[in-house]
Design an enzyme around this catalytic site. Sequence first.
Site, PDB file in Angstrom:
ATOM      1  N   GLU A 108      19.746   3.337  -5.554  1.00 20.74           N
ATOM      2  CA  GLU A 108      19.048   2.996  -7.344  1.00 20.74           C
ATOM      3  C   GLU A 108      18.403   3.516  -8.355  1.00 20.74           C
ATOM      4  O   GLU A 108      17.549   4.042  -7.479  1.00 20.74           O
ATOM      5  CB  GLU A 108      20.061   1.096  -6.647  1.00 20.74           C
ATOM      6  N   LYS A 110      15.542   2.817 -10.215  1.00 22.01           N
ATOM      7  CA  LYS A 110      13.999   2.337  -9.822  1.00 22.01           C
ATOM      8  C   LYS A 110      13.894   2.056 -11.342  1.00 22.01           C
ATOM      9  O   LYS A 110      13.363   2.681 -12.480  1.00 22.01           O
ATOM     10  CB  LYS A 110      12.964   3.390 -10.052  1.00 22.01           C
ATOM     11  N   ASP A 112      11.753   1.242 -14.924  1.00 24.56           N
ATOM     12  CA  ASP A 112      10.315   1.356 -15.132  1.00 24.56           C
ATOM     13  C   ASP A 112       9.839  -0.351 -15.980  1.00 24.56           C
ATOM     14  O   ASP A 112       9.564  -0.242 -17.276  1.00 24.56           O
ATOM     15  CB  ASP A 112       9.951   2.120 -15.535  1.00 24.56           C
ATOM     16  N   TYR A 218      17.967  -6.876  -9.303  1.00 27.54           N
ATOM     17  CA  TYR A 218      18.175  -5.890  -7.368  1.00 27.54           C
ATOM     18  C   TYR A 218      18.252  -6.604  -6.457  1.00 27.54           C
ATOM     19  O   TYR A 218      18.424  -5.595  -5.785  1.00 27.54           O
ATOM     20  CB  TYR A 218      17.579  -4.614  -7.930  1.00 27.54           C
ATOM     21  N   LYS A 304      10.081   9.369  -6.412  1.00 29.74           N
ATOM     22  CA  LYS A 304       9.939   8.689  -7.924  1.00 29.74           C
ATOM     23  C   LYS A 304      10.098  10.297  -8.974  1.00 29.74           C
ATOM     24  O   LYS A 304       9.833  11.285  -7.808  1.00 29.74           O
ATOM     25  CB  LYS A 304       8.801   8.261  -8.094  1.00 29.74           C
ATOM     26  N   CYS A 398     -15.231  25.099 -44.672  1.00 26.89           N
ATOM     27  CA  CYS A 398     -13.891  25.196 -43.476  1.00 26.89           C
ATOM     28  C   CYS A 398     -15.730  26.083 -42.172  1.00 26.89           C
ATOM     29  O   CYS A 398     -16.283  26.735 -42.440  1.00 26.89           O
ATOM     30  CB  CYS A 398     -13.743  26.689 -44.410  1.00 26.89           C
ATOM     31  N   CYS A 401     -15.463  30.327 -42.296  1.00 31.13           N
ATOM     32  CA  CYS A 401     -16.331  30.872 -44.534  1.00 31.13           C
ATOM     33  C   CYS A 401     -16.973  30.226 -44.837  1.00 31.13           C
ATOM     34  O   CYS A 401     -18.387  31.007 -45.614  1.00 31.13           O
ATOM     35  CB  CYS A 401     -15.138  31.557 -44.710  1.00 31.13           C
ATOM     36  N   CYS A 416      -8.251  25.696 -45.491  1.00 31.03           N
ATOM     37  CA  CYS A 416      -9.813  26.911 -46.524  1.00 31.03           C
ATOM     38  C   CYS A 416      -8.382  27.730 -47.448  1.00 31.03           C
ATOM     39  O   CYS A 416      -8.006  27.693 -47.096  1.00 31.03           O
ATOM     40  CB  CYS A 416     -10.098  27.792 -45.140  1.00 31.03           C
ATOM     41  N   CYS A 422     -11.553  34.591 -46.017  1.00 30.53           N
ATOM     42  CA  CYS A 422     -12.234  33.804 -44.732  1.00 30.53           C
ATOM     43  C   CYS A 422     -11.451  34.653 -43.101  1.00 30.53           C
ATOM     44  O   CYS A 422     -10.516  34.853 -42.648  1.00 30.53           O
ATOM     45  CB  CYS A 422     -11.550  32.627 -44.133  1.00 30.53           C
TER      46      CYS A 422
HETATM   47  S1  IVH Z   1      13.335  -2.864  -4.308  1.00 35.53           S
HETATM   48  C1  IVH Z   1      11.531  -4.640  -1.384  1.00 35.53           C
HETATM   49  N1  IVH Z   1      14.809  -1.777  -6.203  1.00 35.53           N
HETATM   50  O1  IVH Z   1       9.180  -0.621  -7.878  1.00 35.53           O
HETATM   51  C2  IVH Z   1      11.611  -3.299  -1.847  1.00 35.53           C
HETATM   52  N2  IVH Z   1      12.484  -2.510  -6.904  1.00 35.53           N
HETATM   53  O2  IVH Z   1       6.987  -1.317  -5.733  1.00 35.53           O
HETATM   54  C3  IVH Z   1      11.079  -4.351  -3.098  1.00 35.53           C
HETATM   55  N3  IVH Z   1      10.833  -1.647  -9.433  1.00 35.53           N
HETATM   56  O3  IVH Z   1       7.698  -3.493  -8.511  1.00 35.53           O
HETATM   57  C4  IVH Z   1      11.139  -3.145  -4.122  1.00 35.53           C
HETATM   58  N4  IVH Z   1      13.416  -1.192  -9.501  1.00 35.53           N
HETATM   59  O4  IVH Z   1       9.263  -4.414  -9.568  1.00 35.53           O
HETATM   60  C5  IVH Z   1      13.260  -2.263  -5.998  1.00 35.53           C
HETATM   61  N5  IVH Z   1      15.471  -0.765  -7.801  1.00 35.53           N
HETATM   62  C6  IVH Z   1      15.132  -1.852  -7.679  1.00 35.53           C
HETATM   63  C7  IVH Z   1      13.628  -1.643  -8.324  1.00 35.53           C
HETATM   64  C8  IVH Z   1      11.903  -1.697  -8.376  1.00 35.53           C
HETATM   65  C9  IVH Z   1      12.314  -0.895  -9.954  1.00 35.53           C
HETATM   66  C10 IVH Z   1      10.123  -1.412  -9.296  1.00 35.53           C
HETATM   67  C11 IVH Z   1       9.699  -2.870  -8.608  1.00 35.53           C
HETATM   68  C12 IVH Z   1       7.958  -3.101  -8.294  1.00 35.53           C
HETATM   69  C13 IVH Z   1       8.057  -1.645  -7.952  1.00 35.53           C
HETATM   70  C14 IVH Z   1       7.744  -1.408  -6.187  1.00 35.53           C
END
Ligand code: IVH
Length: 656
Positions: A108, A110, A112, A218, A304, A398, A401, A416, A422
């Site tokens: 899924e 991640k 940010d 999540y 990542k 400048c 020059c 300039c 120049c």
């Molecule tokens: S699971 C058991 N799922 O990423 C694993 N983390 O270092 C725990 N994060 O600070 C994390 N999206 O806040 C998981 N789909 C996702 C995530 C997620 C973002 C962040 C989470 C944590 C860092 C993992």
Amino acid sequence: MSYKDYLKLIDDIRYHDRLYYVLHKPILNDEAYDALFQKLLEVEKEHPEWVVSSSPSQRIGELPSKGFAEVKHGSAMLSIANTYSQEEITDFWGRMQKVAPVDAVFAELKMDGIAVSVTYKEGSFFQAATRGDGIHGDDITANCSMIASLPLKIVGAPPLLVLRGEVYMPHDSFKALNHERELAGEDIFANPRNAAAGSLKLLSPLLVANRHLAVIFYGLIENKAVDYQHEVPEYLASLGLPAMPDYKLCKNVEDIMAFAEKVHKQRAQLPFDIDGIVIKVDRLSLHDEIGYTGRCPRFAIAYKFQAASAETIIKAITLQIGRTGVITPVAELEPVLLAGSTIARATLHNEEEIARKDMRVGDYVLIQKGGDVIPKIVEVIKEKRSVNSLAWKMVLHCPSCGELLLKDEEGVAVRCPNSKKCPAQQLERLSFFVSKDAMDIENLGVKVMEQLFLKGLVKHFSDIYTLDREKLSTLSGFKEKSILNLLAAIEKSRKASLSRLILALGIRHVGASTAAELASLTGSLEAFRKMQKEDFRGIEGVGEVVAHSLASFLNDPDNQAELDLLIINGVEPLQKAPARTDHLFSGKSFVLTGAMERYSRSEASELIEDRGGRVGDSVSKKTDYLVVGTEPGSKFAKAQKLRIRILTEPEFLQLL
Ligand code: IVH
């Protein structure tokens, strides 16, 4: 201590309070701040007659010591092992097979943002906490109650529901917030993640409401509702909770990579920031069996995407003088790796930009690669600034020059005005003249041109065509072979196309497409030289500013004399056959983006123009085709939006 010093001490403490509580950017550590406060208390004890009611000591009871209460997590908030490499994902898959009967993993997005733990009791929102050190976090219940996508009541939930998720700032909210801050003269946030973190730290929940944060969940702690991770999003959604919008159940490494690739491609279109994907063993009962290493679960890994921002130091601010005399300040950076390439310089645009962000030599800065290739400084980390640092000032004269610099018409750029004499401008113009996009004289790079210029062998464009064996033999590193090569390249350029020559002259505001248009209209250098201001009107892409610039170039006797010398020295721009009208490209409008393998941009433009097509600089509804190479810019997204026909390099070659 005098009374005046006492008042100054109060001011100092207020200043640091503001940095800490309001701006969330303290520059003192706790001990240093406590020492100041201690001093205040001592002075007030010694001189009770001095104490003013606005002294920070008088409201000590109201100030939260740390801002938020502490929460102990019922179950530790773990972090997760990261990797950027496909191999390590393959290793992870292999490891999983060895330790347990794993036949599927769940992948899924991640997010940010900022990790949160959220608790519902009897269907009511009860508590929200930050990760903190994983065991204890900050109680941010009040602030999170202001997040619109977090339901305060849910129906059908078990008596205790503990969720893990991420608070983030959607791009729309981020843009609006920074816009507002900019107008108010406040520091802007470098990215949505920093903005979300700063917002969650606000001490007034009402202010948080204005930040328009969002949340996505999540994870479920100690749940009895689902047996597989892949059931989590649906379960959460059935309770009316915001759940992961994109995921995939993967049966092998190829599935994982396909998902990663798909997500990476869509990344720019998402309304929020992600920094990769998270891969978790699907069967939840296996999680504890597989176990943990230190603070990370063994059953999950984050894949990542390369970071698009990095921290570095401004070592110096130098000035670059362009061929039109515009002076651009440039940050010379401590080299740092950013999204796969080493970055050592970043443009600072102009004086105002430097003043607005208060960028100084010695500052720690955050640099970022946006949609474009050139990195930019997005934030100055003021906490790390040395106390001795000085604000940067633009020079008045400048650096090349010595001429007094002038503000540009628009009032932003500094220029300039000594355009003819120049040395820096002369050299820039000469380098542009011979460059790949202009006269394309091979073996005559910037370094060689610099030598020729400094030795006084080339001062004007026409001098290039007086170079001979004897003159070139004075250049360092030039032997028989290199001399012959360069002379041959110069010879070849005598017959460059008229549009290349017009572009190479470096007339202000005249870019490649205008030059091509002028060349095809006039057909010869003689005709071009005779054009008057009125003649330029009505030419595609030529407005008042461009017409004025062209006319003043051609009306300058020095420029006409230079054109004479070019002709005398044998420059005979090739008159191109009129463009074809029978090709698929005839009459069509093209825009190019990204780098092609086979052709340079100017070569590709020439090929299109030879077939009767036109090449423009920006994508609009009138564009017929966008030709994309590798690492396309923002034009790509715009063309997709406008549903403009997109040609990859192989498709383009085939249609040619
Ligand atoms: S699971 C058991 N799922 O990423 C694993 N983390 O270092 C725990 N994060 O600070 C994390 N999206 O806040 C998981 N789909 C996702 C995530 C997620 C973002 C962040 C989470 C944590 C860092 C993992």
